[in-house]
Structures are given as C-alpha cells and as structure tokens.
Design an enzyme around this catalytic site. Structure first.
Site, PDB file in Angstrom:
ATOM      1  N   ASN A  47      48.097  57.880 -14.252  1.00 29.09           N
ATOM      2  CA  ASN A  47      46.665  57.873 -13.939  1.00 29.09           C
ATOM      3  C   ASN A  47      46.379  59.129 -13.106  1.00 29.09           C
ATOM      4  O   ASN A  47      47.287  59.917 -12.788  1.00 29.09           O
ATOM      5  CB  ASN A  47      46.268  56.596 -13.203  1.00 29.09           C
ATOM      6  CG  ASN A  47      44.754  56.419 -13.127  1.00 29.09           C
ATOM      7  OD1 ASN A  47      44.047  56.564 -14.135  1.00 29.09           O
ATOM      8  ND2 ASN A  47      44.223  56.151 -11.956  1.00 29.09           N
ATOM      9  N   LYS A  48      45.137  59.293 -12.740  1.00 32.96           N
ATOM     10  CA  LYS A  48      44.697  60.488 -12.010  1.00 32.96           C
ATOM     11  C   LYS A  48      45.619  60.823 -10.842  1.00 32.96           C
ATOM     12  O   LYS A  48      46.047  59.930 -10.110  1.00 32.96           O
ATOM     13  CB  LYS A  48      43.262  60.243 -11.536  1.00 32.96           C
ATOM     14  CG  LYS A  48      42.630  61.329 -10.702  1.00 32.96           C
ATOM     15  CD  LYS A  48      42.675  62.695 -11.366  1.00 32.96           C
ATOM     16  CE  LYS A  48      42.059  62.711 -12.748  1.00 32.96           C
ATOM     17  NZ  LYS A  48      42.440  63.940 -13.520  1.00 32.96           N
ATOM     18  N   ARG A  89      43.883  66.974 -25.053  1.00 32.39           N
ATOM     19  CA  ARG A  89      44.469  66.674 -23.733  1.00 32.39           C
ATOM     20  C   ARG A  89      45.706  65.807 -23.984  1.00 32.39           C
ATOM     21  O   ARG A  89      45.664  64.924 -24.835  1.00 32.39           O
ATOM     22  CB  ARG A  89      43.469  65.929 -22.812  1.00 32.39           C
ATOM     23  CG  ARG A  89      42.343  66.817 -22.297  1.00 32.39           C
ATOM     24  CD  ARG A  89      41.482  66.081 -21.267  1.00 32.39           C
ATOM     25  NE  ARG A  89      42.082  66.100 -19.939  1.00 32.39           N
ATOM     26  CZ  ARG A  89      41.576  65.422 -18.894  1.00 32.39           C
ATOM     27  NH1 ARG A  89      40.505  64.666 -19.042  1.00 32.39           N
ATOM     28  NH2 ARG A  89      42.160  65.494 -17.709  1.00 32.39           N
ATOM     29  N   GLN A 141      35.809  63.156  -9.295  1.00 32.07           N
ATOM     30  CA  GLN A 141      35.267  62.051 -10.118  1.00 32.07           C
ATOM     31  C   GLN A 141      34.849  60.867  -9.249  1.00 32.07           C
ATOM     32  O   GLN A 141      33.928  60.133  -9.604  1.00 32.07           O
ATOM     33  CB  GLN A 141      36.325  61.582 -11.135  1.00 32.07           C
ATOM     34  CG  GLN A 141      36.629  62.573 -12.241  1.00 32.07           C
ATOM     35  CD  GLN A 141      37.823  63.438 -11.899  1.00 32.07           C
ATOM     36  OE1 GLN A 141      38.092  63.732 -10.743  1.00 32.07           O
ATOM     37  NE2 GLN A 141      38.545  63.879 -12.912  1.00 32.07           N
ATOM     38  N   ASP A 201      45.749  56.143 -17.748  1.00 31.20           N
ATOM     39  CA  ASP A 201      45.678  57.039 -18.908  1.00 31.20           C
ATOM     40  C   ASP A 201      46.746  56.718 -19.937  1.00 31.20           C
ATOM     41  O   ASP A 201      46.580  56.974 -21.130  1.00 31.20           O
ATOM     42  CB  ASP A 201      45.779  58.496 -18.474  1.00 31.20           C
ATOM     43  CG  ASP A 201      44.490  58.924 -17.826  1.00 31.20           C
ATOM     44  OD1 ASP A 201      44.307  58.668 -16.625  1.00 31.20           O
ATOM     45  OD2 ASP A 201      43.616  59.453 -18.552  1.00 31.20           O
ATOM     46  N   ARG A 209      35.332  62.685 -20.177  1.00 26.10           N
ATOM     47  CA  ARG A 209      36.675  62.491 -19.647  1.00 26.10           C
ATOM     48  C   ARG A 209      36.872  60.998 -19.410  1.00 26.10           C
ATOM     49  O   ARG A 209      35.933  60.235 -19.522  1.00 26.10           O
ATOM     50  CB  ARG A 209      36.951  63.346 -18.399  1.00 26.10           C
ATOM     51  CG  ARG A 209      35.833  63.655 -17.466  1.00 26.10           C
ATOM     52  CD  ARG A 209      35.234  62.494 -16.744  1.00 26.10           C
ATOM     53  NE  ARG A 209      36.241  61.686 -16.087  1.00 26.10           N
ATOM     54  CZ  ARG A 209      36.088  60.428 -15.713  1.00 26.10           C
ATOM     55  NH1 ARG A 209      34.918  59.805 -15.938  1.00 26.10           N
ATOM     56  NH2 ARG A 209      37.038  59.748 -15.134  1.00 26.10           N
ATOM     57  N   ALA A 232      40.186  58.080 -20.155  1.00 25.73           N
ATOM     58  CA  ALA A 232      41.009  57.823 -21.346  1.00 25.73           C
ATOM     59  C   ALA A 232      40.248  57.152 -22.503  1.00 25.73           C
ATOM     60  O   ALA A 232      40.229  57.679 -23.622  1.00 25.73           O
ATOM     61  CB  ALA A 232      42.232  57.002 -20.934  1.00 25.73           C
TER      62      ALA A 232
HETATM   63  O1  MRU Z   1      40.926  63.758 -15.759  1.00 23.85           O
HETATM   64  P1  MRU Z   1      40.120  62.533 -16.056  1.00 23.85           P
HETATM   65  O2  MRU Z   1      38.834  62.462 -15.328  1.00 23.85           O
HETATM   66  O3  MRU Z   1      39.987  62.320 -17.546  1.00 23.85           O
HETATM   67  O4  MRU Z   1      41.024  61.330 -15.511  1.00 23.85           O
HETATM   68  C1  MRU Z   1      40.552  60.021 -15.670  1.00 23.85           C
HETATM   69  C2  MRU Z   1      41.435  58.998 -15.071  1.00 23.85           C
HETATM   70  O5  MRU Z   1      42.492  59.274 -14.551  1.00 23.85           O
HETATM   71  C3  MRU Z   1      40.998  57.557 -15.226  1.00 23.85           C
HETATM   72  O6  MRU Z   1      41.416  56.795 -14.143  1.00 23.85           O
HETATM   73  C4  MRU Z   1      41.614  56.974 -16.505  1.00 23.85           C
HETATM   74  O7  MRU Z   1      41.374  57.804 -17.593  1.00 23.85           O
HETATM   75  C5  MRU Z   1      41.120  55.622 -16.789  1.00 23.85           C
HETATM   76  S1  MRU Z   1      39.441  55.616 -17.287  1.00 23.85           S
HETATM   77  C6  MRU Z   1      38.991  54.046 -17.694  1.00 23.85           C
END
Ligand code: MRU
Length: 346
Positions: A246-247, A88, A195, A236, A45, A47
């Site tokens: 983003n998350k 995704r 995470q 993302d 997981r 991006a």
């Molecule tokens: O659902 P995830 O764990 O894939 O979400 C990840 C994030 O939101 C990260 O902050 C984003 O992908 C940047 S990673 C360098």
C-alpha cells in the site's frame, strides 16, 4: 460525491485528482494512450480506480481497431492491453481488469468484431458498477469492526476517488457512520502527493464526517496518547501470504499500531489479492521521479540537485494485519489459508 470516471460519448472523462480540492477539472481521454498517461501522471489513481480506467480504456481502444476479422482484432487488442498493463506496476487491479476484458474477448472468437467491441464496453461498465457494489459490501462488513465511538486513522486515499465509487477504507468509515456510530477520522497527509490532505480530507468533509489531517510523522504520537482506536487502509496488492503493498508509509503505521495495541485493518476487494505472488518481497514497488520528494506545491524547496528516493508503496508484513476486510467477509490469519479459501469460493 463527483464520479471518479465516466463515459463522455466515446471518450472517457476523469476528475483530475492532481488538481483537487482547489479545482474540479476534467481530463478527457480520447484514446487508450491518453488513459495510460492519466494513470502514470496521477490524474486517476488508487488501485480499483486504475483497474476501472484500464478496462474502459481498452474498450475505447478496441473500438478503434480497424481489423474486420477475429485474429487480427485480438492481436491488436492484446497489444493494447500489454501496453496499458505497464502504466503502473504495483496495483494488481490494473492487470486484473485487463485480463478480465481479454478473457471475455477470447471467449467470443465466433462473433463478429462489432459484437465483441460492444461486449467489451458492456464489460467495462460492469467492472465499474461491480466495483461500487463491492465497496459497499466491504463497508458493511468493515463497519462491524468499528466501535460505537471511534477515532480512525487512515493513510493515503482509499475513498470514492480511488475506486469506482464509495471507497474501500473510507467505505468502512462511511458505512460505520451510516450504521449510527460516532466516527472521527485522522488522515495522514501522505507525502509526497498528499492524497490524505487533498483527497481524504476533501471526501470526509463533503460527507460531514469530522476529519483532522495530521503530518505523516505524527501518527505514532497520537496512538501512544490513546487518541486512535483503529487503523484502516486500502491496498494495492495482497500477496498469497497476506503481506500487503500500500502507499509508502503504511508499514510504519502498521508497526506503530501493533506496538500500541491498536487493530490495523486492510480493506480491499478480492481483485486486489494476487495469489500468484507468494509474499510481499515479490511485489513490484513503483519508484517514482525523485523530484516529487523535493517539491512542495510543485516547487522545489530542497537544495539544487539534491538526490532523493521515491518508492510509491511499501510492504506491510501479514503479521501486522489484524484482518482483511473484503466483499466476501472479514478474513483473519493465517492468510495463506483464508485468502486461498475466499478466492476458491469467488
Ligand atoms: O499512488 P496512489 O495514490 O495510486 O496510491 C493509492 C493507495 O496506495 C491506496 O491506498 C490503494 O490504491 C487503495 S485505494 C482503494
């Protein structure tokens, strides 16, 4: 740091991020559909990491195509890429990587299929190697924004595990420490997949950078007490106007940062910018299984049959983002100009 993803002869080995930090286990993808499953189920997981996985998955899938001539080979390759692109929806790096792979193959119409297959694998390797170099460059630029002594809040995991290596937001923190600054990290736990607790805390501890995990609902209180000097997160997808996906939970952190006069920075490679998307309202936000919300440690702790909502990402409007740290430098508002210019120069 353990590599997030690597070749295992003709297969792909990824560290299973669902198991970390309790167990270091490998997930082996033996065909491109295994890669899709790995992305959907959060084995891999983040991006940039899912972009790298998609590129490697397409190279692996391409090798198995039986067609001996260019036209049928390309049709099958395009169909595989289309399937992978759906894994995704939010992180644009996934599509970016697949499009880059397809563009390469499209430019090789006069080459034998075996040569194209080898070139696809080499391109996937380049995407992985470039991602690490890009993150190191983001880190170098971002370190200049970090005061000599700072407690930095981050949300989710934008570290080595979320990328080909080194990380974006955590890359900035690593680079600041390597530049001799005294950095401490507050890691939002990041419900429901944790995470922050499982991955960011793990990476920072391995690195010897002091880290405290805080509950997602604690960030505002620590900011108000003056205990956080800056916020840095990954992204993302970044729309043309600078709105950031983003998350889930990033938006509230950004609003609280502004309220408390704390700079909120986004660290992301240019591959995360999507100039085709005018603003955050047009970014597709993944809705995940509501069951993920009701569970703690894989066990449902809510009342039987309770409804839940589980958007995996949120949108932070550009006005909350003090700067976007890219491999080409630090971008400031107005983002519609600065993003456009940096992409034109890329
Ligand atoms: O659902 P995830 O764990 O894939 O979400 C990840 C994030 O939101 C990260 O902050 C984003 O992908 C940047 S990673 C360098």
């Amino acid at each position: 740091m353990i590599p997030t993803i690597q070749w295992d002869n003709d297969h792909i080995r990824m560290i299973d991020q669902r198991k970390l930090p309790a167990r270091v286990e490998w997930f082996v993808a033996r065909n491109y559909r295994d890669v899709i499953k790995a992305i959907q189920r959060m084995v891999i997981r983040g991006a940039p990491a899912i972009g790298v996985a998609a590129a490697m998955g397409l190279a692996m899938g391409g090798r198995t195509i039986k067609a001996g001539t260019y036209g049928p080979f390309m049709r099958r390759l395009q169909a595989m890429a289309a399937e992978m692109a759906e894994a995704r929806p939010t992180a644009v790096n996934l599509r970016w990587a697949l499009e880059r792979m397809l563009r390469l193959a499209e430019g090789m119409s006069l080459e034998p299929v075996d040569v194209i297959k080898a070139a696809l694998r080499a391109e996937a390797d380049r995407i992985l190697a470039e991602d690490i170099a890009v993150n190191q460059s983001i880190g170098r630029h971002g370190a200049s924004l970090v005061p000599d002594e700072a407690t930095i809040l981050t949300h989710c995991n934008a570290g080595s595990l979320a990328t080909g290596g080194y990380g974006t937001a955590l890359g900035v923190i690593r680079a600041a420490r390597d530049a001799g600054k005294t950095v401490r990290v507050y890691a939002d736990e990041t419900r429901p997949w944790l995470q922050g607790l499982r991955l960011t805390a793990y990476e920072m501890m391995e690195e010897g950078i002091p880290v405290w995990v805080i509950a997602d609902n604690a960030a505002g209180s620590f900011m108000r007490q003056g205990r956080i000097q800056l916020v840095v997160t990954g992204a993302d997808r970044i729309a043309a106007n600078g709105d950031v996906a983003n998350k889930i939970g990033t938006y509230q952190v950004a609003v609280l940062a502004k309220e408390n006069g704390i700079p909120f920075y986004v660290a992301a490679p240019l591959s995360t910018i999507d100039p085709a998307i005018p603003d955050g309202d047009h970014i597709p936000v993944e809705e995940r299984d509501p069951a993920e919300i009701c569970q703690v440690g894989g066990k449902c702790v809510g009342p039987q049959g309770v409804a839940a909502l589980n958007p995996a990402f949120d949108i932070t409007p550009a006005r909350y983002v003090k700067a976007i740290i890219t491999e080409k430098g630090i971008l400031y508002p107005p983002y519609s100009d600065t993003l456009k210019r940096v992409l034109e120069g890329a």
